[in-house]
Design an enzyme around this catalytic site. Structure first.
Site, PDB file in Angstrom:
ATOM      1  N   GLU A 142       0.813  -1.251   0.216  1.00 33.96           N
ATOM      2  CA  GLU A 142       0.029  -0.016  -0.198  1.00 33.96           C
ATOM      3  C   GLU A 142       0.849   1.143  -0.002  1.00 33.96           C
ATOM      4  O   GLU A 142       0.909   1.925   1.166  1.00 33.96           O
ATOM      5  CB  GLU A 142      -0.975  -0.082   1.198  1.00 33.96           C
ATOM      6  CG  GLU A 142      -1.850  -1.016   1.207  1.00 33.96           C
ATOM      7  CD  GLU A 142      -3.030  -1.175   2.262  1.00 33.96           C
ATOM      8  OE1 GLU A 142      -2.767  -0.332   3.272  1.00 33.96           O
ATOM      9  OE2 GLU A 142      -4.105  -1.582   2.090  1.00 33.96           O
ATOM     10  N   GLU A 302      -6.273  -8.275  -0.025  1.00 30.73           N
ATOM     11  CA  GLU A 302      -6.717  -8.557   1.189  1.00 30.73           C
ATOM     12  C   GLU A 302      -8.333  -8.106   1.368  1.00 30.73           C
ATOM     13  O   GLU A 302      -8.757  -6.999   0.854  1.00 30.73           O
ATOM     14  CB  GLU A 302      -6.211  -7.216   2.206  1.00 30.73           C
ATOM     15  CG  GLU A 302      -4.707  -7.392   2.155  1.00 30.73           C
ATOM     16  CD  GLU A 302      -3.767  -6.175   2.939  1.00 30.73           C
ATOM     17  OE1 GLU A 302      -4.439  -5.461   3.638  1.00 30.73           O
ATOM     18  OE2 GLU A 302      -2.799  -6.200   2.963  1.00 30.73           O
TER      19      GLU A 302
END
Ligand code: GAL
Length: 669
Positions: A142, A302
């Site tokens: 991220e 995720e």
């Protein structure tokens, strides 16, 4: 279907691994992501690498037919590195440097950090080069975060030099004559650190671009190493949906596919219906945005699988919700789903960010639900991979536009993403499949294109839109379009600037409305049902050139003036919505525009909570019915289908019931 979880074997005693992995296999998992935060265990001391533990975990996974995606561990530098080089950490707007203890604190322009990152990635690449169980890589974790350190300052000036070549040019493009900001040396240019007043908007926009490019070039360092050793394995990164700190189109370019992390906000989802609906639409929009980055299917790296929380614990996904999220993702183009995380950690910042298992490590209700999905996917998963999306409607977006509005929202109530979503939401409710794509995308396949708020404009963009409209396209553009050039400077032409002839209008004046203030308007176009309503935020006062009037204001000193228009251009037409109408008015305009352009709904269901998504494969239609509500939904089928999950035939005209939080997948026979 690629199906699995994010697994942290380093958090658990080795004696437990086999049991965990067997449970994963029983749930139908065939892939896990490993090691993306494990730097201190992979390189416990500088230059001392230890991959044995990871090899052992990979071996047990492989014995259970679970393949591996390795994360490069660079989101969390080890303590020995942080101690030796505190300058690897980012500096904030006030000049304060971050330090060790969290994650993602590093500066992407730190040459020291770049160097150490390359070394660990190279070691991993060398070690796993011939390991067939490692099928691909996730770079870092991220990406994101602003930095105002000395390295960034140096690199920013270099970046600007490359962009503008001469200082004279930069001064001209930024309009530095304003407030005596003319630069006489490159070394005078600052980073936009906090001041009492705002910085020059052109500098601010270039800074956002520069930071974005910094992560892209940092990512490239790692990609270059991995591509050399692994030309045949995939490389991805886990994106963050609606996050807009990086130009995701550019970040996605060198990757094989996009993966993203989906954490729907469950707060109040069960009690508050309209909030719940907003959240569901936000998830669909995020999936569509992620699919549009490369215009290809993606993975969810995720997927929420338990109650999230760091300091506070958020609501638990109720029965059926995780399954529904999984199929929602597949319906919108996911070719892989990994749940975050296998087992909730006993320690560390995220000890309450729950995964599939709780800390206790025994079977949970959530595990059983995921196991059921695993069983279903084992029988139908291969059918659901590589589905195609019908391309009839596109909504255009760009990070440059978002950053420019972030710097100057124009009106305190204006939020680009919300404005964008207000159009998406309506189409989603009507089950009209939407591609969310870059403003630079080839539009030739679409019938209807919506371009919300094109604040920044350039010739290339105008040409792209004109080409589309000319060839029978229907285009909708909204207010605050054509205002600025790509360097964030207001254009000299009357508004909407370079879009004047395409839209056949001139905005002669505008009124930015105070919060709570609304203005009345009326739709008066013969092809649209007459309708009175309201608008807020912004009112453009429009004089038509070639365009016809669709709507007029019914209040204020501009009562009677045009606010919505349509212009024929080539074989198509361009509609301009010069204000922010209420949802009913937007619906009315969109209903007419979709009908007129021949756009079809996936399935005309009239329940707000029933999402229906049309996909295609091998010339056959595939319809996903996702019941986001707590009640049964019934639909009458327009044709004969096989329902894949129950393997049941439905005749044309039969009534199909979709149970609360239920999923049906119909395959055309
Ligand atoms: C994601 C991140 C994961 C985990 C999760 C929950 O953003 O990639 O590592 O932190 O959030 O907080």
């Amino acid at each position: 279907m690629n199906f699995g979880c994010d697994y942290y074997p380093e958090h658990w005693p080795e004696e437990r691994w086999t049991k965990d992995i067997q449970m994963m296999a029983e749930a139908g998992f065939n892939v896990v992501r490993l090691a993306e935060f494990a730097w201190s265990k992979l390189e416990p001391e500088e230059g001392q690498y230890d991959f044995d533990w990871l090899d052992r975990a990979i071996k047990i996974l492989a014995e259970n037919r679970i393949r591996i995606i390795l994360g490069t561990p660079t989101a969390t530098p080890p303590a020995w590195l942080a101690r030796q080089y505190p300058t690897i950490f980012r500096v904030d707007e006030k000049g304060i440097r971050s330090s060790f203890g969290g994650r993602r604190g590093y500066c992407p322009n730190s040459s020291i950090y770049r160097d150490y990152s390359q070394r660990i990635v190279l070691e991993l690449a060398k070690h796993y080069k011939n390991n067939e169980n490692v099928i691909g890589w996730q770079i870092d974790n991220e990406f994101g975060g602003l930095c105002y350190c000395k390295s960034c300052l140096k690199e920013f000036r270099k970046w600007l030099k490359e962009k503008y070549s001469t200082l004279e040019q930069l001064n001209k493009e930024w309009g530095t004559i304003f407030w005596s900001q003319t630069y006489t040396d490159w070394d005078e240019i600052p980073l936009p650190r906090q001041l009492d007043t705002a910085h020059n908007p052109s500098l601010l926009l270039d800074y956002r671009r520069f930071i974005s490019d910094s992560y892209i070039s940092y990512q490239k360092l790692q990609i270059d190493i991995l591509r050399k050793s692994y030309p045949h394995k995939f490389i991805t990164h886990n994106f963050m949906g609606l996050f807009n700190g990086i130009d995701y189109y550019k970040l996605a370019e060198p990757l094989d596919f996009v993966a993203w992390d989906n954490y729907p906000n469950l707060k109040s989802m069960e009690e508050n219906k309209s909030l719940a609906n907003e959240n569901i639409v936000k998830v669909s929009l995020s999936h569509d945005l992620m699919r549009g980055l490369k215009r290809q299917n993606f993975w969810v790296m995720e997927e929420e699988s338990g109650p999230p929380g760091w300091e506070y614990v958020e609501p638990t996904p109720p029965p059926g919700r995780i399954r529904l999220w999984t199929y929602q993702a597949i319906a919108h183009g996911a070719d892989g789903i990994l749940y975050f995380r296998w087992r909730t950690s006993r320690f560390g910042t995220e000890q309450f960010w729950h995964g599939i298992l709780d800390q206790a490590g025994v079977t949970t209700r959530r595990y059983e639900e995921i196991r059921k999905v695993g069983q279903e996917l084992q029988s139908v998963g291969s059918k659901l991979i590589g589905l195609e999306f019908p391309q009839e409607v596109a909504i255009l977006t760009s990070y440059d536009e978002q950053w420019a509005f972030g710097i100057q929202p124009n009106n305190p109530q204006f939020n680009y993403q919300e404005h964008f979503a207000s159009y998406y939401r309506i189409l989603n409710r009507w089950n009209i499949p939407v591609d969310v794509v870059s403003i630079r995308a080839d539009l030739s396949k679409y019938k209807l294109v919506i371009a919300p708020a094109l604040f920044l404009i350039n010739d290339e963009l105008v040409e792209n839109l004109k080409e589309f409209v000319k060839k029978d396209g229907t285009l909708i553009i909204t207010f605050r379009s054509g205002v600025k050039n790509w360097n964030n400077v207001v254009l000299e032409e009357p508004l909407p600037g370079k879009l004047n002839d395409l839209l056949g209008i001139e905005v002669v004046e505008y009124d930015s409305l105070p919060s709570q203030q609304k203005c009345k308007l009326k739709l008066i176009y013969p092809e649209i049902e007459p309708l009175s309503g309201e608008c807020n935020i912004w009112c453009d006062i429009i004089k038509c050139g070639g365009a016809e009037v669709i709507g007029r204001y019914a209040q204020s000193y501009y009562k009677g003036e045009a606010c919505v228009t349509i212009n024929r251009f080539g074989q198509g037409c361009a509609i301009y919505i010069g204000t922010n109408p209420s949802p009913e008015i937007k619906e009315s305009i969109l209903k007419w525009a979709t009908e007129k352009s021949g756009v079809r709904s996936s399935f005309p269901a009239d329940s707000k909570d029933l999402e229906v998504v049309l996909r295609r494969k091998e010339g056959k239609n595939c319809l996903f019915f996702l019941n986001h509500s707590g009640e049964d939904n019934h639909v009458k089928l327009d044709s004969a289908y096989v329902e894949l999950l129950e393997n049941r035939k439905y005749a044309k005209g039969s009534i199909m019931t979709i149970e609360p939080k239920g999923v049906k997948i119909l395959w055309e026979t």
